[in-house]
Every structure is written in C-alpha cells, then in structure tokens.
Write a protein that holds these residues in place. Structure first.
Motif, PDB file in Angstrom:
ATOM      1  N   ILE A 129       0.845  -1.186   0.000  1.00 39.96           N
ATOM      2  CA  ILE A 129       0.000   0.000   0.000  1.00 39.96           C
ATOM      3  C   ILE A 129       0.885   1.243   0.000  1.00 39.96           C
ATOM      4  O   ILE A 129       1.899   1.291   0.711  1.00 39.96           O
ATOM      5  N   VAL A 130       0.513   2.235  -0.792  1.00 39.15           N
ATOM      6  CA  VAL A 130       1.234   3.504  -0.832  1.00 39.15           C
ATOM      7  C   VAL A 130       0.532   4.496   0.092  1.00 39.15           C
ATOM      8  O   VAL A 130      -0.660   4.775  -0.072  1.00 39.15           O
ATOM      9  N   HIS A 131       1.275   5.013   1.059  1.00 38.08           N
ATOM     10  CA  HIS A 131       0.740   5.983   2.020  1.00 38.08           C
ATOM     11  C   HIS A 131       1.075   7.389   1.534  1.00 38.08           C
ATOM     12  O   HIS A 131       2.226   7.667   1.163  1.00 38.08           O
ATOM     13  N   VAL A 132       0.079   8.272   1.548  1.00 37.94           N
ATOM     14  CA  VAL A 132       0.252   9.627   1.037  1.00 37.94           C
ATOM     15  C   VAL A 132      -0.200  10.638   2.084  1.00 37.94           C
ATOM     16  O   VAL A 132      -0.947  10.315   3.010  1.00 37.94           O
ATOM     17  N   ALA A 133       0.270  11.864   1.920  1.00 44.06           N
ATOM     18  CA  ALA A 133      -0.052  12.944   2.853  1.00 44.06           C
ATOM     19  C   ALA A 133      -1.516  13.377   2.681  1.00 44.06           C
ATOM     20  O   ALA A 133      -2.136  13.112   1.644  1.00 44.06           O
TER      21      ALA A 133
ATOM     22  N   ARG B 101      -5.037  -8.517  -6.666  1.00 48.47           N
ATOM     23  CA  ARG B 101      -4.379  -8.974  -5.443  1.00 48.47           C
ATOM     24  C   ARG B 101      -4.182  -7.767  -4.526  1.00 48.47           C
ATOM     25  O   ARG B 101      -3.937  -6.661  -4.985  1.00 48.47           O
ATOM     26  N   ALA B 102      -4.285  -7.992  -3.232  1.00 47.32           N
ATOM     27  CA  ALA B 102      -4.161  -6.897  -2.271  1.00 47.32           C
ATOM     28  C   ALA B 102      -3.439  -7.389  -1.029  1.00 47.32           C
ATOM     29  O   ALA B 102      -3.369  -8.592  -0.765  1.00 47.32           O
ATOM     30  N   SER B 103      -2.906  -6.445  -0.262  1.00 44.53           N
ATOM     31  CA  SER B 103      -2.152  -6.783   0.942  1.00 44.53           C
ATOM     32  C   SER B 103      -3.002  -7.552   1.938  1.00 44.53           C
ATOM     33  O   SER B 103      -4.178  -7.245   2.146  1.00 44.53           O
TER      34      SER B 103
END
Length: 339
Positions: free
Chosen positions: A57-61, A221-223
C-alpha cells in the motif's frame, strides 16, 4: 505546515536515499520505503521475505494529489477520501503510468491510503515536501502477526539489521490493518471489499450509495489477503465458547500447555489474556495478545470465537487467517501422548 523535527527530517532523508523506515499508523506499524524507487521497494520485500507479486500500500499525505498516483479516478474515490481520510481506508485504483509496478506486484492497480497517526502524517509531510508516497506493508516478517508497537518491530528485525530507523508512536489505536476497497472496476463490478477492517462495508455504502461486494476471482491482489496470514509461530485454534470450555478441560487433563485469548469467564490455563467484548477494544488488543501468547511456550493458542455480526468482520477475518493451517491441532494434541 510546521518545519519537520530533527528526527522526522532524518527519517525523510533516509527514505529519500532509498532506505527503510518503520513508522506507526493508527492501524499497525508499517515498513516504509520511497514508493517511486523500485530498488528501495525491493528492500521491503527482501526484509520481509514477501512474495514479489504481493502488492504493498502507498501511504500519502493528507493533501496528496490522487491524480499523480492513479488514473481513471471515479468520483466515488474522492467521496471516500473526503469521508475517511486521514483514516484506515485503502482504495485500489488504476495505477498512473508514472508509478512503478513494483508497488503493485506487477498489476495495473495501486493501493492508496492516508493514515491518521500524527507521526505518520508528519513523516509524509516531511518526505519530499509532502509530495512523495511511502510504500509500506506491516513491519513484520511475511505472514507473521502485524506489529502494533515499536517494540514488536524491533523484535522482528533487530537481529538482521534490515531497518535504518524505527519511529516510535506508541501503541496503534485501531490494531488491525486498514479496510481495502477496490474501485478499479467500478463500471463492471461496482466496489469490492477486498479486506475488512475498522471501516465497514455499510459505512462505505453510506457515502457512495453502493454496498461493496465480496471479492471475486478476477479481483486485484491486495495486501493481507492470503489464506494464511497474521499468524504466530504457535498453532492457533478458534472455538465457540461452549466447545472451548470442554477443550480447555480436556487439554488440561492430557497435560497440554494452553495459551488462551478470551472474553468470557472461563477456567483459565497458566497463560491467558482477557480482551474486551466489543470490536474496537478487541481489535486494538488482538495482535499484542497473539504475540504475548506466542511467547508462552504453549502447545496451542486457543481463541474464544468472537460474535459473528458485521462489526466483528475485521477481527474474525484476521483470526481466521491466523488459524489457517492449524486445522485438527486440538484433535491431534488430545490423541498424541505428550512428549
């Protein structure tokens, strides 16, 4: 936006140089790398022992530009971000061409979320002046119980020296991973709930007027969606209360050592932890309890099965995956002589 603290500036510099930083989120601790640096993302996979086709997963501000990370963004994605970000919701969208496939396990989608933990937000705002993304699965070896404290992260990785920095933000509030909803096939499949979590399908439906469906065979597909996941080293068995009472007595009579996670009044073995009988409190304490019981030297960790109603969906999902592969463990312990 305030200037970053020296520790946060150091963490951002490590990420920008291709290093790994573990950091707290409101769900669990994440193992972070620059999402746009495939070599850095590869370090996450190596440190965790994670399969290359299992996306992160990409975490963003909080003020991130979704169109930088994704394309063909439906209006529903903006509605959900407005309702639940910062917070424990991950949205699967079509990946923008400029974003490396390394974060997606080679798929044409990307998982995006904005965490609400103040330390995570501070890191994301310091990293690339708030314009970067931090790829981060949970900060543990692949398949193990996710960490909800900095101590858990150190327990997983200190021996190998794989991490450059661990930011300590106390115990994670939610305690289980984010809800994941697929919006990448909205026109053909509608929204699809790939992983339940703190934000329910009903809460999502209240925002976008569409109830997410169960995963289908063609879903991305996902985490954290493999059948065996979130598992301690000690086998786990989950049983309804009445069955559990009998099992505890039988295992005690046979000389087996049991570690128990429960919420009812029960005859207690030497190692036990009682969790609250409400979903938020149970979820908050679950992973720490599994780690503690894993260290008890027991033959099996018995878990009193929680209620089945919708508010418990995320907890039951994690427990089912933790117990996967342990089928028959109780029967085997009762029918083999102790060593």
């Amino acid at each position: 936006m305030h200037p970053p603290t020296p520790e946060m500036a150091r963490a951002a510099a490590i990420l920008e140089s291709g290093g790994l930083v573990a950091f707290p989120t409101e769900t669990v601790y994440g193992l972070g790398a620059d999402a746009e640096n495939p070599a850095a993302v590869a370090k996450i996979y190596a440190a965790k022992g994670r399969p290359q086709d299992h996306p992160v997963i990409v975490h963003v501000a909080p003020d991130a530009d979704l169109s930088y990370w994704a394309c063909d963004i439906p209006a529903e994605a903006h509605q959900l971000a407005a309702a639940f970000w910062p917070g424990p919701l991950t949205m699967i969208l079509k990946r923008a061409p400029n974003i490396p496939a390394a974060v997606s396990g080679g798929q044409d989608t990307v998982g995006l979320r904005c965490p609400s933990h103040p330390v995570a937000i501070a890191l994301l705002q310091a990293f690339k002046q708030g314009k970067g993304g931090v790829a981060a699965p949970s900060a543990n070896k692949f398949g193990n119980v996710s960490p909800t404290t900095a101590r858990h992260v150190h327990d997983e990785f200190d021996a190998g020296g794989a991490l450059d920095l661990v930011l300590d933000g106390g115990q994670s509030q939610v305690g289980i991973e984010s809800t994941i909803v697929d919006l990448s096939r909205l026109g053909t499949h509608g929204p699809v709930l790939l992983r339940p979590g703190h934000i329910s399908a009903q809460a999502i439906a209240a925002v976008i007027d569409l109830l997410p469906a169960a995963p289908d065979a063609e879903a991305p597909r996902a985490s954290g969606t493999l059948e065996s996941h979130y598992a301690p080293h000690t086998p786990v068995a989950m049983q309804e209360t009445a069955v559990l009472r009998a099992t505890l007595a039988q295992l005690a009579a046979s000389g087996r050592k049991v570690a128990l996670i429960h919420y009812s009044e029960l005859a207690l073995p030497q190692a036990s932890l009682r969790l609250p009988l409400e979903p938020e409190g149970f979820a908050h304490a679950l992973y720490a309890a599994l780690r503690t019981m894993d260290g008890a030297g027991a033959d099996v960790i018995l878990v009193e099965a929680p209620p089945k109603d919708g508010a418990w969906l995320g907890v039951n999902d994690r427990l089912r995956r933790a117990a996967h592969g342990s089928a028959g463990i109780v029967h085997g312990l009762l029918n083999k002589a102790p060593f």
